[in-house]
Design a protein around this motif. Structure first.
Motif, PDB file in Angstrom:
ATOM      1  N   ASP A  40     -27.089  19.171  25.388  1.00 34.91           N
ATOM      2  CA  ASP A  40     -26.176  19.542  24.298  1.00 34.91           C
ATOM      3  C   ASP A  40     -25.693  18.319  23.527  1.00 34.91           C
ATOM      4  O   ASP A  40     -25.551  18.358  22.308  1.00 34.91           O
ATOM      5  N   LYS A  41     -25.453  17.222  24.233  1.00 33.68           N
ATOM      6  CA  LYS A  41     -24.937  16.014  23.602  1.00 33.68           C
ATOM      7  C   LYS A  41     -26.005  15.302  22.764  1.00 33.68           C
ATOM      8  O   LYS A  41     -25.698  14.802  21.682  1.00 33.68           O
ATOM      9  N   CYS A  42     -27.242  15.287  23.241  1.00 30.52           N
ATOM     10  CA  CYS A  42     -28.260  14.415  22.642  1.00 30.52           C
ATOM     11  C   CYS A  42     -29.281  15.103  21.739  1.00 30.52           C
ATOM     12  O   CYS A  42     -29.907  14.444  20.915  1.00 30.52           O
ATOM     13  N   MET A  43     -29.481  16.383  21.918  1.00 25.22           N
ATOM     14  CA  MET A  43     -30.542  17.064  21.164  1.00 25.22           C
ATOM     15  C   MET A  43     -29.995  17.638  19.860  1.00 25.22           C
ATOM     16  O   MET A  43     -29.257  18.613  19.863  1.00 25.22           O
ATOM     17  N   ASP A  44     -30.368  17.009  18.747  1.00 22.45           N
ATOM     18  CA  ASP A  44     -29.966  17.532  17.441  1.00 22.45           C
ATOM     19  C   ASP A  44     -30.816  18.745  17.087  1.00 22.45           C
ATOM     20  O   ASP A  44     -30.320  19.823  16.831  1.00 22.45           O
ATOM     21  N   LYS A  45     -32.106  18.508  17.097  1.00 20.68           N
ATOM     22  CA  LYS A  45     -33.044  19.589  16.775  1.00 20.68           C
ATOM     23  C   LYS A  45     -34.240  19.483  17.717  1.00 20.68           C
ATOM     24  O   LYS A  45     -34.911  18.458  17.751  1.00 20.68           O
ATOM     25  N   PRO A  46     -34.488  20.524  18.497  1.00 12.97           N
ATOM     26  CA  PRO A  46     -35.629  20.498  19.417  1.00 12.97           C
ATOM     27  C   PRO A  46     -36.944  20.329  18.655  1.00 12.97           C
ATOM     28  O   PRO A  46     -37.120  20.894  17.579  1.00 12.97           O
ATOM     29  N   SER A  47     -37.800  19.504  19.209  1.00 13.53           N
ATOM     30  CA  SER A  47     -39.136  19.323  18.630  1.00 13.53           C
ATOM     31  C   SER A  47     -40.112  19.105  19.775  1.00 13.53           C
ATOM     32  O   SER A  47     -39.725  19.060  20.937  1.00 13.53           O
ATOM     33  N   SER A  48     -41.368  18.963  19.439  1.00 14.89           N
ATOM     34  CA  SER A  48     -42.388  18.823  20.479  1.00 14.89           C
ATOM     35  C   SER A  48     -42.395  17.421  21.094  1.00 14.89           C
ATOM     36  O   SER A  48     -43.013  17.195  22.129  1.00 14.89           O
ATOM     37  N   LYS A  49     -41.688  16.478  20.452  1.00 17.61           N
ATOM     38  CA  LYS A  49     -41.692  15.092  20.927  1.00 17.61           C
ATOM     39  C   LYS A  49     -40.284  14.507  20.814  1.00 17.61           C
ATOM     40  O   LYS A  49     -39.558  14.797  19.867  1.00 17.61           O
ATOM     41  N   LEU A  50     -39.889  13.681  21.811  1.00 18.45           N
ATOM     42  CA  LEU A  50     -38.581  13.029  21.761  1.00 18.45           C
ATOM     43  C   LEU A  50     -38.674  11.758  20.924  1.00 18.45           C
ATOM     44  O   LEU A  50     -39.581  10.944  21.125  1.00 18.45           O
ATOM     45  N   ASP A  51     -37.736  11.578  20.008  1.00 19.43           N
ATOM     46  CA  ASP A  51     -37.696  10.289  19.314  1.00 19.43           C
ATOM     47  C   ASP A  51     -36.947   9.297  20.194  1.00 19.43           C
ATOM     48  O   ASP A  51     -36.302   9.665  21.171  1.00 19.43           O
ATOM     49  N   SER A  52     -37.032   8.033  19.861  1.00 16.14           N
ATOM     50  CA  SER A  52     -36.471   6.998  20.738  1.00 16.14           C
ATOM     51  C   SER A  52     -34.949   7.104  20.837  1.00 16.14           C
ATOM     52  O   SER A  52     -34.368   6.863  21.896  1.00 16.14           O
ATOM     53  N   ARG A  53     -34.282   7.495  19.762  1.00 14.63           N
ATOM     54  CA  ARG A  53     -32.828   7.629  19.784  1.00 14.63           C
ATOM     55  C   ARG A  53     -32.397   8.732  20.757  1.00 14.63           C
ATOM     56  O   ARG A  53     -31.491   8.545  21.557  1.00 14.63           O
ATOM     57  N   THR A  54     -33.107   9.865  20.713  1.00 10.38           N
ATOM     58  CA  THR A  54     -32.784  10.979  21.605  1.00 10.38           C
ATOM     59  C   THR A  54     -33.072  10.599  23.052  1.00 10.38           C
ATOM     60  O   THR A  54     -32.275  10.880  23.950  1.00 10.38           O
ATOM     61  N   GLU A  55     -34.189   9.936  23.277  1.00  7.50           N
ATOM     62  CA  GLU A  55     -34.549   9.517  24.635  1.00  7.50           C
ATOM     63  C   GLU A  55     -33.505   8.546  25.191  1.00  7.50           C
ATOM     64  O   GLU A  55     -33.067   8.672  26.330  1.00  7.50           O
ATOM     65  N   THR A  56     -33.083   7.578  24.373  1.00 10.66           N
ATOM     66  CA  THR A  56     -32.056   6.620  24.795  1.00 10.66           C
ATOM     67  C   THR A  56     -30.753   7.338  25.116  1.00 10.66           C
ATOM     68  O   THR A  56     -30.094   7.047  26.121  1.00 10.66           O
ATOM     69  N   CYS A  57     -30.386   8.297  24.277  1.00 15.20           N
ATOM     70  CA  CYS A  57     -29.168   9.070  24.497  1.00 15.20           C
ATOM     71  C   CYS A  57     -29.244   9.824  25.825  1.00 15.20           C
ATOM     72  O   CYS A  57     -28.299   9.805  26.619  1.00 15.20           O
ATOM     73  N   LEU A  58     -30.368  10.485  26.077  1.00 14.78           N
ATOM     74  CA  LEU A  58     -30.540  11.254  27.319  1.00 14.78           C
ATOM     75  C   LEU A  58     -30.456  10.352  28.548  1.00 14.78           C
ATOM     76  O   LEU A  58     -29.770  10.668  29.521  1.00 14.78           O
ATOM     77  N   VAL A  59     -31.142   9.221  28.497  1.00 15.71           N
ATOM     78  CA  VAL A  59     -31.132   8.286  29.630  1.00 15.71           C
ATOM     79  C   VAL A  59     -29.715   7.780  29.886  1.00 15.71           C
ATOM     80  O   VAL A  59     -29.235   7.780  31.023  1.00 15.71           O
ATOM     81  N   SER A  60     -29.031   7.364  28.823  1.00 16.70           N
ATOM     82  CA  SER A  60     -27.658   6.857  28.980  1.00 16.70           C
ATOM     83  C   SER A  60     -26.730   7.936  29.519  1.00 16.70           C
ATOM     84  O   SER A  60     -25.896   7.674  30.391  1.00 16.70           O
ATOM     85  N   CYS A  61     -26.864   9.136  29.005  1.00 14.08           N
ATOM     86  CA  CYS A  61     -26.019  10.249  29.438  1.00 14.08           C
ATOM     87  C   CYS A  61     -26.212  10.525  30.931  1.00 14.08           C
ATOM     88  O   CYS A  61     -25.242  10.646  31.684  1.00 14.08           O
TER      89      CYS A  61
END
Length: 85
Positions: A40-61
């Motif tokens: 909920d915190k990191c995913m703006d819009k679901p897509s078939s691939k994670l961009d680096s900003r979303t991946e960094t957010c998920l890892v940090s979270c």
């Protein structure tokens, strides 16, 4: 006499197995919880691939979630140990 020892050993093993299963269930619940929170915190819009900003957010979270959980668990363990003395 050995009949009771056998039953006690069985009871102890059953308790151990239940404790292991409870730990597994708690771990799975924790994973589910931080998956929901971090998604909920990191995913703006679901897509078939994670961009680096979303991946960094998920890892940090997830890392913050794990650190917080470990801190709380360690504090609780300290409180229990102090109460046992």
């Amino acid at each position: 006499f050995s009949y009771f020892a056998f039953n006690n050993a069985e009871a102890a093993e059953l308790q151990r197995l239940i404790a292991v299963e409870q730990q597994k269930a708690q771990f799975q619940a924790q994973v589910h919880n931080f998956t929901d929170v971090c998604w909920d915190k990191c995913m703006d819009k679901p897509s078939s691939k994670l961009d680096s900003r979303t991946e960094t957010c998920l890892v940090s979270c997830v890392e913050r979630f794990i650190d917080t959980t470990l801190t709380i668990t360690n504090r609780f363990t300290q409180m229990v140990q102090k109460g046992a003395h």
